[in-house]
Design a protein around this motif. Sequence first.
Motif, PDB file in Angstrom:
ATOM      1  N   VAL A 110       0.853  -1.190   0.000  1.00 47.13           N
ATOM      2  CA  VAL A 110       0.000   0.000   0.000  1.00 47.13           C
ATOM      3  C   VAL A 110       0.889   1.239   0.000  1.00 47.13           C
ATOM      4  N   MET A 111       0.608   2.172  -0.908  1.00 51.62           N
ATOM      5  CA  MET A 111       1.422   3.385  -0.996  1.00 51.62           C
ATOM      6  C   MET A 111       0.941   4.390   0.043  1.00 51.62           C
ATOM      7  N   VAL A 112       1.701   4.508   1.122  1.00 54.52           N
ATOM      8  CA  VAL A 112       1.317   5.379   2.233  1.00 54.52           C
ATOM      9  C   VAL A 112       2.386   6.453   2.436  1.00 54.52           C
ATOM     10  N   PRO A 113       2.046   7.540   3.139  1.00 56.57           N
ATOM     11  CA  PRO A 113       3.111   8.467   3.536  1.00 56.57           C
ATOM     12  C   PRO A 113       4.125   7.725   4.407  1.00 56.57           C
ATOM     13  N   ASN A 114       5.365   8.183   4.377  1.00 57.21           N
ATOM     14  CA  ASN A 114       6.436   7.426   5.024  1.00 57.21           C
ATOM     15  C   ASN A 114       6.185   7.157   6.489  1.00 57.21           C
ATOM     16  N   ASN A 115       5.595   8.113   7.208  1.00 58.28           N
ATOM     17  CA  ASN A 115       5.435   7.897   8.658  1.00 58.28           C
ATOM     18  C   ASN A 115       4.284   6.950   8.997  1.00 58.28           C
ATOM     19  N   MET A 116       3.616   6.436   7.992  1.00 57.72           N
ATOM     20  CA  MET A 116       2.562   5.424   8.186  1.00 57.72           C
ATOM     21  C   MET A 116       3.047   4.040   7.742  1.00 57.72           C
ATOM     22  N   LYS A 147      -4.543   4.658  -1.970  1.00 58.24           N
ATOM     23  CA  LYS A 147      -4.294   5.203  -3.306  1.00 58.24           C
ATOM     24  C   LYS A 147      -4.238   4.142  -4.405  1.00 58.24           C
ATOM     25  N   ASN A 148      -3.509   3.083  -4.140  1.00 56.95           N
ATOM     26  CA  ASN A 148      -3.264   2.125  -5.231  1.00 56.95           C
ATOM     27  C   ASN A 148      -4.098   0.859  -5.046  1.00 56.95           C
ATOM     28  N   PRO A 149      -5.073   0.631  -5.935  1.00 54.87           N
ATOM     29  CA  PRO A 149      -5.938  -0.540  -5.791  1.00 54.87           C
ATOM     30  C   PRO A 149      -5.157  -1.832  -6.012  1.00 54.87           C
ATOM     31  N   GLY A 150      -5.735  -2.904  -5.474  1.00 63.68           N
ATOM     32  CA  GLY A 150      -5.130  -4.210  -5.704  1.00 63.68           C
ATOM     33  C   GLY A 150      -5.096  -5.055  -4.452  1.00 63.68           C
ATOM     34  N   SER A 151      -4.416  -6.192  -4.581  1.00 61.43           N
ATOM     35  CA  SER A 151      -4.328  -7.178  -3.507  1.00 61.43           C
ATOM     36  C   SER A 151      -3.055  -6.923  -2.709  1.00 61.43           C
ATOM     37  N   HIS A 152      -3.236  -6.423  -1.498  1.00 56.83           N
ATOM     38  CA  HIS A 152      -2.088  -6.108  -0.656  1.00 56.83           C
ATOM     39  C   HIS A 152      -2.190  -6.876   0.659  1.00 56.83           C
ATOM     40  N   MET A 153      -1.305  -6.553   1.584  1.00 60.32           N
ATOM     41  CA  MET A 153      -1.283  -7.275   2.859  1.00 60.32           C
ATOM     42  C   MET A 153      -0.971  -6.283   3.978  1.00 60.32           C
ATOM     43  N   TYR A 154      -1.199  -6.704   5.187  1.00 59.63           N
ATOM     44  CA  TYR A 154      -0.660  -5.965   6.335  1.00 59.63           C
ATOM     45  C   TYR A 154      -0.042  -6.999   7.257  1.00 59.63           C
ATOM     46  N   HIS A 155       1.071  -6.627   7.866  1.00 60.18           N
ATOM     47  CA  HIS A 155       1.723  -7.572   8.780  1.00 60.18           C
ATOM     48  C   HIS A 155       2.709  -6.841   9.677  1.00 60.18           C
ATOM     49  N   SER A 156       3.163  -7.552  10.683  1.00 65.78           N
ATOM     50  CA  SER A 156       4.159  -6.986  11.584  1.00 65.78           C
ATOM     51  C   SER A 156       5.453  -6.698  10.840  1.00 65.78           C
ATOM     52  N   LEU A 182      -0.512 -11.220  10.461  1.00 66.52           N
ATOM     53  CA  LEU A 182      -0.606 -10.957   9.028  1.00 66.52           C
ATOM     54  C   LEU A 182      -2.063 -10.992   8.601  1.00 66.52           C
ATOM     55  N   GLY A 183      -2.347 -10.333   7.496  1.00 65.20           N
ATOM     56  CA  GLY A 183      -3.702 -10.341   6.958  1.00 65.20           C
ATOM     57  C   GLY A 183      -3.744  -9.732   5.567  1.00 65.20           C
ATOM     58  N   ALA A 184      -4.909  -9.848   4.919  1.00 66.11           N
ATOM     59  CA  ALA A 184      -5.106  -9.300   3.575  1.00 66.11           C
ATOM     60  C   ALA A 184      -5.581  -7.858   3.654  1.00 66.11           C
ATOM     61  N   PHE A 185      -5.034  -7.016   2.798  1.00 61.90           N
ATOM     62  CA  PHE A 185      -5.457  -5.610   2.702  1.00 61.90           C
ATOM     63  C   PHE A 185      -5.814  -5.377   1.235  1.00 61.90           C
ATOM     64  N   VAL A 203      -3.496 -15.092 -15.455  1.00 63.53           N
ATOM     65  CA  VAL A 203      -2.784 -14.214 -14.524  1.00 63.53           C
ATOM     66  C   VAL A 203      -2.907 -12.781 -15.022  1.00 63.53           C
ATOM     67  N   PHE A 204      -3.494 -11.911 -14.224  1.00 65.68           N
ATOM     68  CA  PHE A 204      -3.719 -10.539 -14.730  1.00 65.68           C
ATOM     69  C   PHE A 204      -3.165  -9.443 -13.833  1.00 65.68           C
ATOM     70  N   ALA A 205      -2.722  -9.756 -12.616  1.00 66.71           N
ATOM     71  CA  ALA A 205      -2.163  -8.700 -11.771  1.00 66.71           C
ATOM     72  C   ALA A 205      -1.055  -9.262 -10.892  1.00 66.71           C
ATOM     73  N   ARG A 206      -0.075  -8.427 -10.647  1.00 67.13           N
ATOM     74  CA  ARG A 206       1.069  -8.787  -9.823  1.00 67.13           C
ATOM     75  C   ARG A 206       1.239  -7.707  -8.775  1.00 67.13           C
ATOM     76  N   ASP A 207       1.240  -8.094  -7.519  1.00 65.49           N
ATOM     77  CA  ASP A 207       1.399  -7.143  -6.409  1.00 65.49           C
ATOM     78  C   ASP A 207       0.372  -6.018  -6.490  1.00 65.49           C
ATOM     79  N   GLY A 208      -0.797  -6.335  -7.017  1.00 66.23           N
ATOM     80  CA  GLY A 208      -1.849  -5.332  -7.097  1.00 66.23           C
ATOM     81  C   GLY A 208      -1.848  -4.493  -8.359  1.00 66.23           C
ATOM     82  N   TRP A 209      -0.827  -4.647  -9.168  1.00 60.32           N
ATOM     83  CA  TRP A 209      -0.725  -3.867 -10.405  1.00 60.32           C
ATOM     84  C   TRP A 209      -1.153  -4.741 -11.578  1.00 60.32           C
TER      85      TRP A 209
END
Lengths: 360, 360, 360
Positions: free
Chosen positions: A170-176, A200-209, A222-225, A297-303
């Motif tokens: 996920v494209m976030v400001p640096n402090n996030m 900002k950027n659509p797609g299949s992302h993740m969140y994790h420690s 970990l989880g899906a974002f 296969v149509f997207a890689r890392d959300g792109w």
Amino acid sequence: VTQFTKKGAIVSDKTPNTTSRRSFLRGASLGVGIPVVGGLLAACTQQLAPTPGAPAVQMQHEEPAAPAGQMTFDEMDAMHEAGIKAFVAGGQTATLGNQPLEPRLDGNVKVFDLVCSKVQWEVTAGKFIEAWTYNGTMPGPEIRVTEGDTVRLVVTNNLDESTAVHPHGVMVPNNMDGVPFVTQPPIKPGETFVYEFVAKNPGSHMYHSHHNSTKQVGKGLLGAFIIEPKNKAQDPAYDLDYTIIMNDQNGGFTFNGKGFPATAPLTAKLGQKVRIRYMNEGLLIHPMHLHGLPQLVFARDGWNLPQPYMCDTVNVAPGERWDVIVDCSEPGVWAFHCHVLSHAENDHGMFGMVTALIIS
Amino acid sequence: VTQFTKKGAIVSDKTPNTTSRRSFLRGASLGVGIPVVGGLLAACTQQLAPTPGAPAVQMQHEEPAAPAGQMTFDEMDAMHEAGIKAFVAGGQTATLGNQPLEPRLDGNVKVFDLVCSKVQWEVTAGKFIEAWTYNGTMPGPEIRVTEGDTVRLVVTNNLDESTAVHPHGVMVPNNMDGVPFVTQPPIKPGETFVYEFVAKNPGSHMYHSHHNSTKQVGKGLLGAFIIEPKNKAQDPAYDLDYTIIMNDQNGGFTFNGKGFPATAPLTAKLGQKVRIRYMNEGLLIHPMHLHGLPQLVFARDGWNLPQPYMCDTVNVAPGERWDVIVDCSEPGVWAFHCHVLSHAENDHGMFGMVTALIIS
Amino acid sequence: VTQFTKKGAIVSDKTPNTTSRRSFLRGASLGVGIPVVGGLLAACTQQLAPTPGAPAVQMQHEEPAAPAGQMTFDEMDAMHEAGIKAFVAGGQTATLGNQPLEPRLDGNVKVFDLVCSKVQWEVTAGKFIEAWTYNGTMPGPEIRVTEGDTVRLVVTNNLDESTAVHPHGVMVPNNMDGVPFVTQPPIKPGETFVYEFVAKNPGSHMYHSHHNSTKQVGKGLLGAFIIEPKNKAQDPAYDLDYTIIMNDQNGGFTFNGKGFPATAPLTAKLGQKVRIRYMNEGLLIHPMHLHGLPQLVFARDGWNLPQPYMCDTVNVAPGERWDVIVDCSEPGVWAFHCHVLSHAENDHGMFGMVTALIIS
């Protein structure tokens, strides 16, 4: 030689099978030629709702009780069959990871509360491990928003070591960005940290420690974002949307926190198009092989890729996400597994990274 | 509930942080919301020149002195912070691998002298290993020529076993290919061998030993061999050009011969386009994950792709090279690491295949 | 300094080589600059027919008899040279896997009889392992049909455990998919099972066991299943067609069931275009690096890519197939190997996943 023309029939020297070739050809056109398949197909299409309180299967697929060499082939086959039957019966664990988390709204901000804590997590029926979780499940809840949404993650650390959450991809400001001592202080035990950003950027992302991450992600933080695009027409059309998060540390080889036979099958109706989002949170590659049908296969890392392509085995490396479409053009129970075979089967049957796409 | 609105602030039960949400939002727009980040950003942008003679950091990130279970979370966090601080301070090793080697000219021939020898190589501050090197560094010097150049490599073997140099990915006449007993005799200790060829195919290539290669390449006999295209317009435009050579044998997990915190950050100004050349000289895959910004993948093994594509994690297998462009559109210190997490972090903090892209 | 201008010549302090530079440049233009190469080229181009009864080479490349540290460099080089010489001499094993199996016809049905049995399989000269095979070879016979053909596989199990055959990548009706207890009963010892389907999707596919598969595929129950397209013009043009099946369990690292020096070289005439079909039946990735010439990658898992691309290292994950074209524009003996170097070379020389493309 006539016995060889009996397609789909077992022909043994002792008990020749007399089923006619015609009956098997008829079965083949339905993709359900033999009774065991028809039963499995019927059973599995109703099994996404787990069965709480079902008796635990004692068999441990990944920890053989005895050397294979001491089993007869009939004993070995019986263990294999027991695994399939347990899968058909719903896998018999009472919990599910990667379930949607409804945000609460603070004005126009979608707020997701995430609490880090340890739980006993059931990987296969009766096999519990200590998992470090967001909101008590491994993987944590699925976060799903739309491109342009303002998102707030309120993270409370109830673990006994510090942590931080990185919105991976996920494209976030640096402090996030969630990297302790680089973009923020660590979230110490008992503390809460608030992340907020525009998706900002659509797609299949993740969140994790991103703190002591080999251990913490491995343990389950970990989880899906998922960020839906504003313009849904930018993706290929699909009827169903599945996510498979792979892990290979805590609990062994898992899809969405479960090992076969506790993995949930993907179900679809004939003619539907299924989107699958692969996400690898493990330490190893997992080439995902679907039987019977190709994957677009149509997207890689959300792109989205400039030109989608076809294959049947999608190699997913740690940190990667791949999105595919499967056109469910052929009915049946299609095995679907990591093709590193040692992640999927041993002398005692299938285990770990195995599920099925069931088309009825 | 109000405490949850303090984006980017730690909220603990004991010491509530009173910083207003507005101040954090302001910080966020700069990507430097909290002091620790701003300091790191300022420090790191000036750190590419190493600091000879700086006192060695005693902490060994990849060799924990005590089991993690015996640390408090504060002790663990302190070790993590020390690693980041050491990185900010320049990593404190006095040497750099992969430095440009100016050729001498013999007529129109660009001559590069390469001497194979053993040195003590500092992987992280104070941690020395025996490396087998070209010209005393691991990786060896960067060879960079232009398409159409005639190139001569004069290789002298001062090791105690034979060797040979293979220009990996470079299209050379067969007898310049560097495979002992197939295309040449081995270069025995004390001998010199001369390779000469026209640099035909532009792109990101490598040179390395092709004799007892698991050991010799693992020990450090490797380097970048870059052929600039005659027509620079065939590549996407870029302002800065970085190379990251990965290895996973000698010295553990390294970028350009150094493990975190001794790895050099990549630095850029806001708005610049950075080209990164990944080269894997190890035995394992290394999926390179950049935080915050996507990577435009445009070349594979030196060959431009017909259609570049975007991603955030570039999986680099042994022997492969991948070229990407990063558009530095967001300021900050962006973590940048192999996403096989066990190559990047343990209980004692980040180590190995970790660096940062610092955009100011 | 003049000695440095002798391209391709070994220059030692003791025995200076007086060959003129001009003679080496002449050699270079032919790609056969030094005698050892010319001899190898001549020898290898005639070696595809194995040499039954040749004396076994005693040297075991993957099992060093003594620590490398106890060898002199000359002793080490001699072992390396012996491996190359054994390769030149044809590898000296009497058997070949992956050989075409002519079908018998039953009306318009192409019938392939496959018998599962255990044999002693010679991986390198004199090194025999127990292999579980189709028709006595590891890999089993190549099945090659044309799109639209009706294919029947008559599988008889003469092993002492059950089995089943999965046509990997081939789009079949579900009951022909070969997964015990899901699409069919297991084929028990002594039984025969008949698979029959129309070959719908052209490309490079495989067949292998899908029962106790980590062991059974590892032991050798695997083979190539190639479906030629009806319209051959859908593929790029090529003159020669090679298949390389990788395995990394039984017998170590093998191409088509053989380890170097028993691997068969690929041979071609200057100017020919060679198609190579990579198939990975192992548990590990194998990035296939060809020296000297690029590979045009045009198909993945049997599906043609919308846009082929160039590279020199094709990473093949378990279960994947990749098809490439090599334009043989430069003569010579081109080393061709997995670039996970520990799968290809040790102190005692090259072994395992090494072969050569020989262009004359």
